[in-house]
Design an enzyme around this catalytic site. Structure first.
Site, PDB file in Angstrom:
ATOM      1  N   PHE A   8      35.040  35.640  40.221  1.00 30.67           N
ATOM      2  CA  PHE A   8      34.112  36.143  39.211  1.00 30.67           C
ATOM      3  C   PHE A   8      34.248  35.292  37.957  1.00 30.67           C
ATOM      4  O   PHE A   8      35.340  34.850  37.603  1.00 30.67           O
ATOM      5  CB  PHE A   8      34.413  37.610  38.873  1.00 30.67           C
ATOM      6  CG  PHE A   8      34.186  38.555  40.022  1.00 30.67           C
ATOM      7  CD1 PHE A   8      32.912  39.001  40.340  1.00 30.67           C
ATOM      8  CD2 PHE A   8      35.249  38.986  40.792  1.00 30.67           C
ATOM      9  CE1 PHE A   8      32.707  39.867  41.402  1.00 30.67           C
ATOM     10  CE2 PHE A   8      35.059  39.853  41.854  1.00 30.67           C
ATOM     11  CZ  PHE A   8      33.774  40.294  42.172  1.00 30.67           C
TER      12      PHE A   8
ATOM     13  N   HIS B  37      33.256  42.020  36.274  1.00 33.27           N
ATOM     14  CA  HIS B  37      32.504  41.480  37.395  1.00 33.27           C
ATOM     15  C   HIS B  37      31.078  41.106  37.014  1.00 33.27           C
ATOM     16  O   HIS B  37      30.367  40.492  37.803  1.00 33.27           O
ATOM     17  CB  HIS B  37      32.490  42.489  38.548  1.00 33.27           C
ATOM     18  CG  HIS B  37      33.865  42.860  39.004  1.00 33.27           C
ATOM     19  ND1 HIS B  37      34.513  43.988  38.566  1.00 33.27           N
ATOM     20  CD2 HIS B  37      34.731  42.223  39.828  1.00 33.27           C
ATOM     21  CE1 HIS B  37      35.724  44.042  39.111  1.00 33.27           C
ATOM     22  NE2 HIS B  37      35.877  42.980  39.877  1.00 33.27           N
TER      23      HIS B  37
ATOM     24  N   GLU C 148      44.329  32.093  39.374  1.00 34.36           N
ATOM     25  CA  GLU C 148      43.259  31.123  39.139  1.00 34.36           C
ATOM     26  C   GLU C 148      43.792  29.776  38.679  1.00 34.36           C
ATOM     27  O   GLU C 148      43.224  28.724  39.020  1.00 34.36           O
ATOM     28  CB  GLU C 148      42.269  31.683  38.105  1.00 34.36           C
ATOM     29  CG  GLU C 148      41.342  32.753  38.649  1.00 34.36           C
ATOM     30  CD  GLU C 148      42.019  34.096  38.840  1.00 34.36           C
ATOM     31  OE1 GLU C 148      41.506  34.929  39.621  1.00 34.36           O
ATOM     32  OE2 GLU C 148      43.079  34.332  38.191  1.00 34.36           O
TER      33      GLU C 148
END
Length: 726
Positions: free
Chosen positions: A473, A521, A450
């Site tokens: 997510f 999630h 990320e």
């Protein structure tokens, strides 16, 4: 005695006596004139370090982390072009000064002293921080000391190749530019740096152009923790996809020659390289840090004996460029000039009010970015059968896909990037067929990191692109939140809006996924996004709103240079029905071209005055279900969809609450740190309404049948509404 004074006394005494350190003879392409230019930059950097200490002692300066020992970077600056963007280590004053000499009209001493004094006239930060940086010199300001700028340097380098293939209208970098990124030896161990090195190597290994020069300034210590001897070389000499080169930063002839060679390699081969530069650290880390508390006197004096200025004087004398008397004269003249200028700087104004400080949170400049739209023929050629389907109600995921398609058709500078966004089309299919429609250059499948995804976006934004990165997510954002907090959001703040990195950060998130993933999630906390100054947070509840809000988000990024986080509620992606199976009550028709929901506009469903329900995302969906139950009880409600969670649409909300004496806030984020805390504060302060709230529990979300146990539900909303009216 102050080590800074000892170093200066040693310099004067040893130059006067001709007592210079030993070393290699001057070799390479560095001309005598340029060698003297480098030495002048080194002297100015040293003088500024010493003056910053005096200013702080006198209450006129506020930051004394210096570049003493790293002055050899001036030689590396002259081996590059001033059009090469440079993301600098905080000890790189000499680099910036030397680059300033390459660009007409610069007043380096004056500008940098204004920064030391935190004057509002400081040309880079306007008095908000002591930072290196200059728009004219292509040096964005850096405030991090632990490598958070490395991921965006990778992104900026990638953007140069991408701009060769499809040049944005507002591209900043020449096609043959290289990106320069420097940092200390301690920072190479940081996970952010390691991720950037890995991404650079991963990209280069696949022969993707990446003209990036990493420069490690190795002084052997990070504050008080020593770097093991040989560690940096052992870590990088054989790293795949990354060429390793070393040089001695104490020798300006060697440093210039090596930097010129490695810069040529990066520029011509379009591949990344790692330049390992030997430096020393003089005095201590910064401010009140006293090196003698953790280093022996012998270690301190060994570094001081290798003062880069002494080595430069030796080399200048040996090359015939400058004799000892002239070298000492330049040093003394520079010290006197800096002292004189500092006296003038001390009289310059400072920031005074909150408004002054906050003025550059939002970029002041606006781009004229009109669009002529997209022809029906072009849309039909790209969308195919989807064009006809747009006349029928569809779920949110499909409308988002079409909105992204139209935005990419209309604006060639819009690029997407993220894990699985391309070939797979996203975990939930939101980006299906986009890579087929626009190619892998505009819909980029990234590695699983990320920080690198956001760094790629930030770096591409520096070069005129409008990135739309995706974080799979919401919980995954926490691995990389500093890229937004410490880089994207602070860049306009610390540059007076001269530098911006606009983007639309798409995040799939929130709760209510049935039996899937638990808290990884299903993450219902948005606090990390709401407390970053300047970041806009959008959160739609239905497909039509999602499409129109996404158009507005891209407009905000393109035209107003804003950072927008676009939070998409996963559970509502596929939602078709509202109250009963097959009713199709949550599907909507794709909005007409050009229709947007402006920042700060709320949605309203119902006109009742018995109770106003304020909510967003899944809370709106559930509140619509609750409205039907309440309506059967004769309770007339109006439902307000916030849509925008940061900044909250305060004026619009207060306006649509007119006539309602009771307000129920339905908040799917947590009771502590959730959106409702700010809403309760606002409504209590600005209205006389009776305010109650229903929020999620302060808990993570479970996997399995209990997925919704900690969250508001239709039934709990109905119960809360009845209680509010009791």
């Amino acid at each position: 005695m102050d080590r800074a004074l000892i170093v200066e006394e040693n310099f004067r005494r040893r130059v006067a006596a001709g007592d210079l350190p030993s070393g290699a003879a001057p070799e390479g392409p560095l001309s005598p004139e340029r060698a003297v230019e480098i030495y002048r930059a080194q002297c100015l950097s040293r003088a500024l370090d010493l003056e910053s200490r005096r200013m702080q002692a006198a209450g006129q300066g506020f930051y004394t982390i210096g570049s003493s020992g790293h002055e050899g970077l001036a030689a590396i600056a002259l081996a590059l072009r001033p059009t090469d963007p440079a993301f600098l280590h905080y000890r790189d004053a000499a680099f910036q000064i030397a680059r300033g000499g390459q660009v007409p009209g610069q007043s380096m001493a004056w500008d940098m002293l204004l920064s030391f004094a935190c004057s509002s006239e400081d040309p880079i930060s306007g008095g908000r921080h002591k930072v290196l940086g200059s728009k004219a010199l292509n040096i964005p300001p850096q405030t991090s000391t632990i490598a958070s700028h490395l991921p965006k340097a990778v992104g900026a380098a990638y953007s140069i190749g991408a701009a060769r293939r499809r040049r944005p209208e507002h591209a900043e970098y020449p096609e043959d530019a290289i990106v320069y990124c420097s940092f200390g030896d301690a920072s190479v161990n940081h996970s952010t740096a390691q991720g950037a090195f890995n991404t650079a190597g991963w990209t280069s290994y696949q022969s993707t152009p990446l003209p990036l020069l990493f420069v490690c300034e190795d002084n052997g210590i990070g504050i008080s923790t020593k770097t093991p001897k040989g560690w940096v070389e052992a870590s990088f000499r054989d790293r795949p996809g990354l060429k390793y080169v070393a040089c001695d930063g104490l020798d300006i002839f060697s440093a210039y020659r090596t930097a010129e060679e490695v810069a040529r390699y990066v520029r011509e081969r379009r591949k990344p390289a790692f330049l390992h530069v030997r430096t020393v650290r003089l005095y201590g880390h910064a401010g009140a840090d006293v090196a003698a508390t953790y280093l022996s006197k012998t270690e301190i004096e060994t570094d001081e004996a290798n003062d880069p200025l002494l080595h430069s004087v030796r080399l200048l004398k040996a090359s015939g460029a400058l004799d000892l008397e002239a070298a000492l004269s330049i040093y003394d003249e520079t010290r006197a000039r800096v002292s004189r200028v500092a006296g003038e700087v001390a009289t310059r104004p400072h920031l005074k009010t909150a408004a002054d400080v906050m003025q550059s949170l939002i970029p002041p400049s606006r781009r004229n970015a009109p669009s002529n739209g997209v022809s029906a023929e072009a849309r039909e050629a790209v969308l195919g059968k989807d064009a006809a389907a747009q006349a029928e109600p569809q779920p949110m995921s499909r409308l988002l896909n079409w909105a992204l398609t139209d935005l990419m058709l209309e604006h060639g500078e819009v690029v997407m990037m993220g894990e699985d966004v391309g070939r797979k089309g996203g975990v939930y299919g939101v980006t299906q067929r986009l890579q087929q429609r626009f190619g892998p250059d505009r819909v980029i499948d990234t590695l699983l990191d990320e920080q690198s995804i956001l760094g790629l976006a930030i770096g591409m934004a520096h070069n005129g692109f409008v990135p739309v990165p995706e974080i799979q997510f919401l919980a995954y954002l926490h691995n990389a939140e500093d890229q937004i907090r410490g880089e994207a959001a602070t860049l306009p703040f610390f540059s007076r809006g001269q530098f911006t990195n606009p983007m639309v950060l798409r995040i799939a998130g929130l709760g209510y996924q049935k039996g899937f993933g638990g808290h990884f999630h299903n993450d219902n906390s948005v606090a990390v996004l709401r407390d970053i100054p300047g970041v806009i947070l959008a959160c739609p509840s239905n497909g039509a709103d999602a499409a129109m809000m996404l158009r507005e988000a891209v407009r905000l990024a393109r035209e107003e240079q804003r950072v927008v986080a676009f939070l998409e509620p996963i559970a509502l992606y596929p939602m078709r029905d509202l109250n009963e199976a097959g009713d199709g009550g949550w599907m909507t028709v794709y909005p007409k071209a050009g229709e947007r929901i402006p920042l700060g506009e709320v949605g309203i469903h119902g006109k009742g005055t018995d109770l106003a329900i304020v909510s967003f995302a899944n809370g709106v969906y559930l509140s619509r279900q609750a409205q039907e139950v309440l309506d059967k009880d004769g309770i007339r409600t109006r439902l307000i969809d916030l849509r925008w969670l940061n900044p909250l649409p305060e004026a619009a909300l207060l306006a649509v609450l007119d006539g309602c004496e009771r307000v129920l806030i339905v908040d799917e984020t947590r009771r502590t740190g959730g959106v409702s805390e700010s809403l309760v504060t606002l409504l209590t302060r600005e209205t006389d309404a009776k305010v109650t709230r229903l929020a999620a529990e302060d808990s993570f979300i479970a996997t399995g049948p209990a997925y919704g146990a900690t969250l508001p539900s239709r039934d709990s909303i109905v119960a809360a509404a009845r209680e509010a009216l009791a």
